[in-house]
Write an enzyme that holds these catalytic residues in place. Structure first.
Site, PDB file in Angstrom:
ATOM      1  N   HIS A  75       0.843  -1.200   0.000  1.00  0.00           N
ATOM      2  CA  HIS A  75       0.000   0.000   0.000  1.00  0.00           C
ATOM      3  C   HIS A  75       0.872   1.241   0.000  1.00  0.00           C
ATOM      4  O   HIS A  75       1.741   1.386   0.861  1.00  0.00           O
ATOM      5  CB  HIS A  75      -0.918   0.007   1.236  1.00  0.00           C
ATOM      6  CG  HIS A  75      -2.181  -0.779   1.039  1.00  0.00           C
ATOM      7  ND1 HIS A  75      -3.326  -0.517   1.744  1.00  0.00           N
ATOM      8  CD2 HIS A  75      -2.474  -1.821   0.217  1.00  0.00           C
ATOM      9  CE1 HIS A  75      -4.287  -1.335   1.349  1.00  0.00           C
ATOM     10  NE2 HIS A  75      -3.796  -2.163   0.425  1.00  0.00           N
ATOM     11  N   TYR A 107      -9.090   5.952   7.571  1.00  0.00           N
ATOM     12  CA  TYR A 107      -9.248   6.268   9.004  1.00  0.00           C
ATOM     13  C   TYR A 107     -10.245   7.419   9.080  1.00  0.00           C
ATOM     14  O   TYR A 107      -9.990   8.493   8.530  1.00  0.00           O
ATOM     15  CB  TYR A 107      -7.921   6.714   9.608  1.00  0.00           C
ATOM     16  CG  TYR A 107      -6.875   5.629   9.729  1.00  0.00           C
ATOM     17  CD1 TYR A 107      -6.115   5.221   8.625  1.00  0.00           C
ATOM     18  CD2 TYR A 107      -6.627   5.011  10.948  1.00  0.00           C
ATOM     19  CE1 TYR A 107      -5.143   4.233   8.743  1.00  0.00           C
ATOM     20  CE2 TYR A 107      -5.651   4.018  11.079  1.00  0.00           C
ATOM     21  CZ  TYR A 107      -4.915   3.635   9.968  1.00  0.00           C
ATOM     22  OH  TYR A 107      -3.957   2.655  10.079  1.00  0.00           O
ATOM     23  N   PRO A 132      -4.136   0.421  18.653  1.00  0.00           N
ATOM     24  CA  PRO A 132      -3.854  -0.033  17.279  1.00  0.00           C
ATOM     25  C   PRO A 132      -4.019   1.056  16.213  1.00  0.00           C
ATOM     26  O   PRO A 132      -3.727   0.827  15.054  1.00  0.00           O
ATOM     27  CB  PRO A 132      -4.843  -1.180  17.068  1.00  0.00           C
ATOM     28  CG  PRO A 132      -5.871  -1.022  18.111  1.00  0.00           C
ATOM     29  CD  PRO A 132      -5.265  -0.284  19.240  1.00  0.00           C
ATOM     30  N   LYS A 173       1.103  -0.018  15.116  1.00  0.00           N
ATOM     31  CA  LYS A 173       2.481  -0.112  15.579  1.00  0.00           C
ATOM     32  C   LYS A 173       2.797  -1.345  16.415  1.00  0.00           C
ATOM     33  O   LYS A 173       3.949  -1.751  16.542  1.00  0.00           O
ATOM     34  CB  LYS A 173       2.819   1.142  16.417  1.00  0.00           C
ATOM     35  CG  LYS A 173       2.923   2.394  15.581  1.00  0.00           C
ATOM     36  CD  LYS A 173       4.123   2.338  14.632  1.00  0.00           C
ATOM     37  CE  LYS A 173       3.912   3.186  13.390  1.00  0.00           C
ATOM     38  NZ  LYS A 173       3.991   2.394  12.170  1.00  0.00           N
ATOM     39  N   TYR A 217       4.148   6.527  10.202  1.00  0.00           N
ATOM     40  CA  TYR A 217       3.248   5.434   9.819  1.00  0.00           C
ATOM     41  C   TYR A 217       4.012   4.298   9.111  1.00  0.00           C
ATOM     42  O   TYR A 217       3.783   3.122   9.403  1.00  0.00           O
ATOM     43  CB  TYR A 217       2.128   5.952   8.903  1.00  0.00           C
ATOM     44  CG  TYR A 217       0.984   4.964   8.730  1.00  0.00           C
ATOM     45  CD1 TYR A 217       0.979   4.075   7.663  1.00  0.00           C
ATOM     46  CD2 TYR A 217      -0.067   4.915   9.637  1.00  0.00           C
ATOM     47  CE1 TYR A 217      -0.058   3.155   7.496  1.00  0.00           C
ATOM     48  CE2 TYR A 217      -1.109   3.998   9.485  1.00  0.00           C
ATOM     49  CZ  TYR A 217      -1.094   3.121   8.413  1.00  0.00           C
ATOM     50  OH  TYR A 217      -2.112   2.197   8.260  1.00  0.00           O
TER      51      TYR A 217
HETATM   52  P1  FAS Z   1       1.315 -11.857  21.725  1.00  0.00           P
HETATM   53  O1  FAS Z   1       0.357 -11.445  22.799  1.00  0.00           O
HETATM   54  O2  FAS Z   1       0.861 -11.866  20.306  1.00  0.00           O
HETATM   55  O3  FAS Z   1       1.853 -13.330  22.021  1.00  0.00           O
HETATM   56  C1  FAS Z   1       2.171 -13.704  23.336  1.00  0.00           C
HETATM   57  C2  FAS Z   1       2.153 -15.232  23.415  1.00  0.00           C
HETATM   58  O4  FAS Z   1       2.575 -15.602  24.726  1.00  0.00           O
HETATM   59  C3  FAS Z   1       0.756 -15.802  23.209  1.00  0.00           C
HETATM   60  O5  FAS Z   1       0.778 -16.824  22.237  1.00  0.00           O
HETATM   61  C4  FAS Z   1       0.365 -16.343  24.596  1.00  0.00           C
HETATM   62  O6  FAS Z   1      -0.405 -17.541  24.515  1.00  0.00           O
HETATM   63  C5  FAS Z   1       1.721 -16.609  25.226  1.00  0.00           C
HETATM   64  N1  FAS Z   1       1.689 -16.506  26.697  1.00  0.00           N
HETATM   65  C6  FAS Z   1       1.075 -15.567  27.441  1.00  0.00           C
HETATM   66  N2  FAS Z   1       1.269 -15.816  28.755  1.00  0.00           N
HETATM   67  C7  FAS Z   1       2.024 -16.959  28.829  1.00  0.00           C
HETATM   68  C8  FAS Z   1       2.546 -17.734  29.899  1.00  0.00           C
HETATM   69  N3  FAS Z   1       2.320 -17.382  31.154  1.00  0.00           N
HETATM   70  N4  FAS Z   1       3.263 -18.831  29.595  1.00  0.00           N
HETATM   71  C9  FAS Z   1       3.501 -19.193  28.292  1.00  0.00           C
HETATM   72  N5  FAS Z   1       3.034 -18.505  27.235  1.00  0.00           N
HETATM   73  C10 FAS Z   1       2.304 -17.392  27.509  1.00  0.00           C
HETATM   74  N6  FAS Z   1      -0.968  -4.422  16.386  1.00  0.00           N
HETATM   75  C11 FAS Z   1      -0.851  -3.788  15.190  1.00  0.00           C
HETATM   76  O7  FAS Z   1       0.270  -3.463  14.774  1.00  0.00           O
HETATM   77  N7  FAS Z   1      -1.976  -3.502  14.438  1.00  0.00           N
HETATM   78  C12 FAS Z   1      -3.223  -3.885  14.863  1.00  0.00           C
HETATM   79  O8  FAS Z   1      -4.188  -3.651  14.162  1.00  0.00           O
HETATM   80  C13 FAS Z   1      -3.386  -4.564  16.082  1.00  0.00           C
HETATM   81  N8  FAS Z   1      -4.618  -4.985  16.506  1.00  0.00           N
HETATM   82  C14 FAS Z   1      -4.722  -5.653  17.714  1.00  0.00           C
HETATM   83  C15 FAS Z   1      -5.969  -6.124  18.173  1.00  0.00           C
HETATM   84  C16 FAS Z   1      -6.071  -6.806  19.395  1.00  0.00           C
HETATM   85  C17 FAS Z   1      -7.426  -7.303  19.864  1.00  0.00           C
HETATM   86  C18 FAS Z   1      -4.930  -7.020  20.203  1.00  0.00           C
HETATM   87  C19 FAS Z   1      -5.032  -7.712  21.539  1.00  0.00           C
HETATM   88  C20 FAS Z   1      -3.686  -6.569  19.751  1.00  0.00           C
HETATM   89  C21 FAS Z   1      -3.584  -5.895  18.502  1.00  0.00           C
HETATM   90  N9  FAS Z   1      -2.351  -5.457  18.014  1.00  0.00           N
HETATM   91  C22 FAS Z   1      -2.212  -4.809  16.828  1.00  0.00           C
HETATM   92  C23 FAS Z   1      -1.159  -5.692  18.768  1.00  0.00           C
HETATM   93  C24 FAS Z   1      -0.720  -7.118  18.559  1.00  0.00           C
HETATM   94  O9  FAS Z   1      -0.689  -7.387  17.194  1.00  0.00           O
HETATM   95  C25 FAS Z   1       0.603  -7.299  19.265  1.00  0.00           C
HETATM   96  O10 FAS Z   1       1.457  -6.187  19.068  1.00  0.00           O
HETATM   97  C26 FAS Z   1       1.325  -8.553  18.854  1.00  0.00           C
HETATM   98  O11 FAS Z   1       0.463  -9.636  19.041  1.00  0.00           O
HETATM   99  C27 FAS Z   1       2.581  -8.646  19.714  1.00  0.00           C
HETATM  100  O12 FAS Z   1       3.096  -9.898  19.579  1.00  0.00           O
HETATM  101  P2  FAS Z   1       3.774 -10.638  20.849  1.00  0.00           P
HETATM  102  O13 FAS Z   1       4.683  -9.695  21.520  1.00  0.00           O
HETATM  103  O14 FAS Z   1       4.290 -11.911  20.300  1.00  0.00           O
HETATM  104  O15 FAS Z   1       2.594 -10.911  21.888  1.00  0.00           O
HETATM  105  C1  PHB Z   2      -6.066  -4.031  10.728  1.00  0.00           C
HETATM  106  O1  PHB Z   2      -6.160  -4.268   9.501  1.00  0.00           O
HETATM  107  O2  PHB Z   2      -6.395  -4.856  11.623  1.00  0.00           O
HETATM  108  C2  PHB Z   2      -5.548  -2.684  11.161  1.00  0.00           C
HETATM  109  C3  PHB Z   2      -4.985  -1.847  10.207  1.00  0.00           C
HETATM  110  C4  PHB Z   2      -4.497  -0.602  10.607  1.00  0.00           C
HETATM  111  C5  PHB Z   2      -4.602  -0.226  11.939  1.00  0.00           C
HETATM  112  C6  PHB Z   2      -5.168  -1.072  12.890  1.00  0.00           C
HETATM  113  C7  PHB Z   2      -5.659  -2.313  12.496  1.00  0.00           C
HETATM  114  O3  PHB Z   2      -4.134   0.994  12.313  1.00  0.00           O
END
Ligand code: FAS
Ligand code: PHB
Length: 390
Positions: A72, A201, A293, A297, A385
């Site tokens: 994009h 957005y 989000p 980032k 961004y």
């Molecule tokens: P994660 O949370 O992905 O992974 C952590 C892992 O550790 C999991 O698999 C879990 O099962 C495991 N774990 C936890 N506790 C444990 C324990 N006690 N023992 C063993 N394992 C354990 N980021 C963006 O950039 N754009 C977005 O649009 C976006 N949307 C999001 C929407 C939601 C609902 C959420 C919650 C997050 C969103 N994020 C977004 C952020 C998200 O993408 C995180 O930045 C990303 O998952 C980070 O990855 P990890 O650091 O690996 O953590």
């Molecule tokens: C998504 O596609 O989930 C998404 C994209 C951009 C954002 C947040 C979420 O800023």
């Protein structure tokens, strides 16, 4: 069992670090309390910065991302019934982002890890990092009724915001910073073509909305919602109607709608833990920081943490130097705080706050007006961004 690096967490942070270590010949074990299926069932990020794309290539796991990801060159801000395109490529001298779901990225990393024959232990209960303040750290966990121990040189706490790693650090050794926003995001996934070929957005008096996608046939939409909303009170029709109210008419009128197959509400917070290193324990990704989000980032910050920690571990094992390990926290936090600032700024600019004053509302409108009429302001938005350099 003994390994060099014990990685707690099999999300993007743990899997990316594990892949890079494996390809560098540095033995590592990943432990996760969840099952692979549960992890792959989570729907999260969608936007990859170029640095994250490069890291996936460095981890020999980028083939499908290049084949199926969508490059994009820009996105739009929508307010007062009109679109204002932010030309990422033109404003940043050629940088762009790639649309590729976190679920797919996680899938690719898991597949490539399995092919490389590296060990991941899923459904590991009560994972506990031990003696990381000493020189002989180890991790214990329960599986099939047996307590296991893994001795290691280092522990990478890649276990997310609710993980055990950060909680295992004594209060005296850690400082946290937090801001909780007074709203959440209600998101859906639906197999309908996206309303636009780029992200939109939207800032509307009824609240924020985001039009994103996973492919040209799968849309990802979000609307700002209050924190006391209940997901079972949101039928698909109610969601589509509200989303269309928040978009300019030329988008609302042509939006394809259909049944959602994923619907969830996520709270928004900014959170940072300092430092990110505790002798032999290193916090990575969401274990150390959370961003709203809005700026896309979270996942990309996890990638830059992984980059810094991998380079430091490589230098430790190959050059017998600890300078990278000693500077990991300061280097990672410098990039983290700039992304936390950007995510806070974009969230503040694009959402309607329940308690906002008339003055604050006028400031928000002036911010949007300045952004869409000043190349300097748009350039600052664009360079954050696409991702500040690692
Ligand atoms: P994660 O949370 O992905 O992974 C952590 C892992 O550790 C999991 O698999 C879990 O099962 C495991 N774990 C936890 N506790 C444990 C324990 N006690 N023992 C063993 N394992 C354990 N980021 C963006 O950039 N754009 C977005 O649009 C976006 N949307 C999001 C929407 C939601 C609902 C959420 C919650 C997050 C969103 N994020 C977004 C952020 C998200 O993408 C995180 O930045 C990303 O998952 C980070 O990855 P990890 O650091 O690996 O953590
Ligand atoms: C998504 O596609 O989930 C998404 C994209 C951009 C954002 C947040 C979420 O800023």
């Amino acid at each position: 069992m003994r390994t060099r690096v014990a990685v707690i967490g099999s999300g993007p942070s743990g899997l990316l670090l594990g892949q890079l270590l494996t390809h560098a010949g540095i033995d590592n074990v990943i432990l996760d309390r969840a099952s692979k299926e549960y992890i792959l069932g989570r729907v999260r990020a969608g936007v990859l910065e170029e640095g994250t794309v490069r890291l996936m290539d460095e981890a020999h796991s980028g083939a499908r991302m290049h084949a199926e990801g969508l490059p994009h060159d820009g996105f739009s801000l929508a307010f007062d019934g009109r679109d204002h395109r932010i030309d990422l490529v033109g404003l940043t001298g050629g940088k762009r982002v790639t649309i590729y779901g976190q679920t797919e990225l996680t899938h690719d990393l898991m597949d490539h890890r399995e092919k490389a024959g590296a060990l991941s232990i899923y459904e590991a209960a009560d994972v506990t990092p031990c003696d990381f303040e000493g020189h002989a750290p180890y991790v214990t966990y329960e599986k099939d009724g047996v307590t296991h121990r893994i001795d290691c040189d280092f522990i990478a706490g890649c276990d997310g915001f609710h993980g055990v790693s950060r909680r295992s650090v004594p209060d005296r050794a850690i400082r946290t910073f937090e801001k909780v926003y007074p709203f959440g995001w209600l998101g859906i996934l639906a197999d309908v073509p996206p309303v636009s070929h780029e992200l939109i957005y939207a800032n509307h008096p009824r609240g924020f909305a985001l039009c994103s996608m996973r492919s040209t046939s799968r849309s990802r939409y979000y609307i700002q919602c209050s924190l006391d909303e209940r997901i079972d009170e949101w039928t698909d029709q109610r969601f589509w109607d509200e989303l269309r109210r928040r978009l300019p008419a030329h988008h609302a009128d042509r939006m394809a709608t259909g049944p959602s197959f994923e619907k969830s509400i996520a709270p928004l917070r900014s959170f940072v833990a300092e430092p990110m290193r505790f002798n032999r324990l290193f916090l990575v990704g969401d274990a150390a920081h959370i961003v709203p989000p809005t700026g896309a980032k979270g996942l990309n910050l996890a990638a830059s943490d992984v980059h810094y920690l991998f380079e430091a571990l490589l230098e430790h094992y190959q050059d017998r130097s600890n300078s990278g390990l000693d500077s990991y926290s300061a280097k990672a936090l410098a990039r983290v705080w700039k992304a936390v600032r950007f995510s806070w700024w974009m969230t503040t600019m694009m959402h309607r706050f329940p308690d906002t004053s008339d003055f604050d509302q006028k400031i928000q409108e002036a911010e949007l007006d300045y952004l869409t009429h000043s190349r300097a302001a748009a350039t600052a938005l664009a360079e954050n961004y696409v991702g500040l350099p690692f």
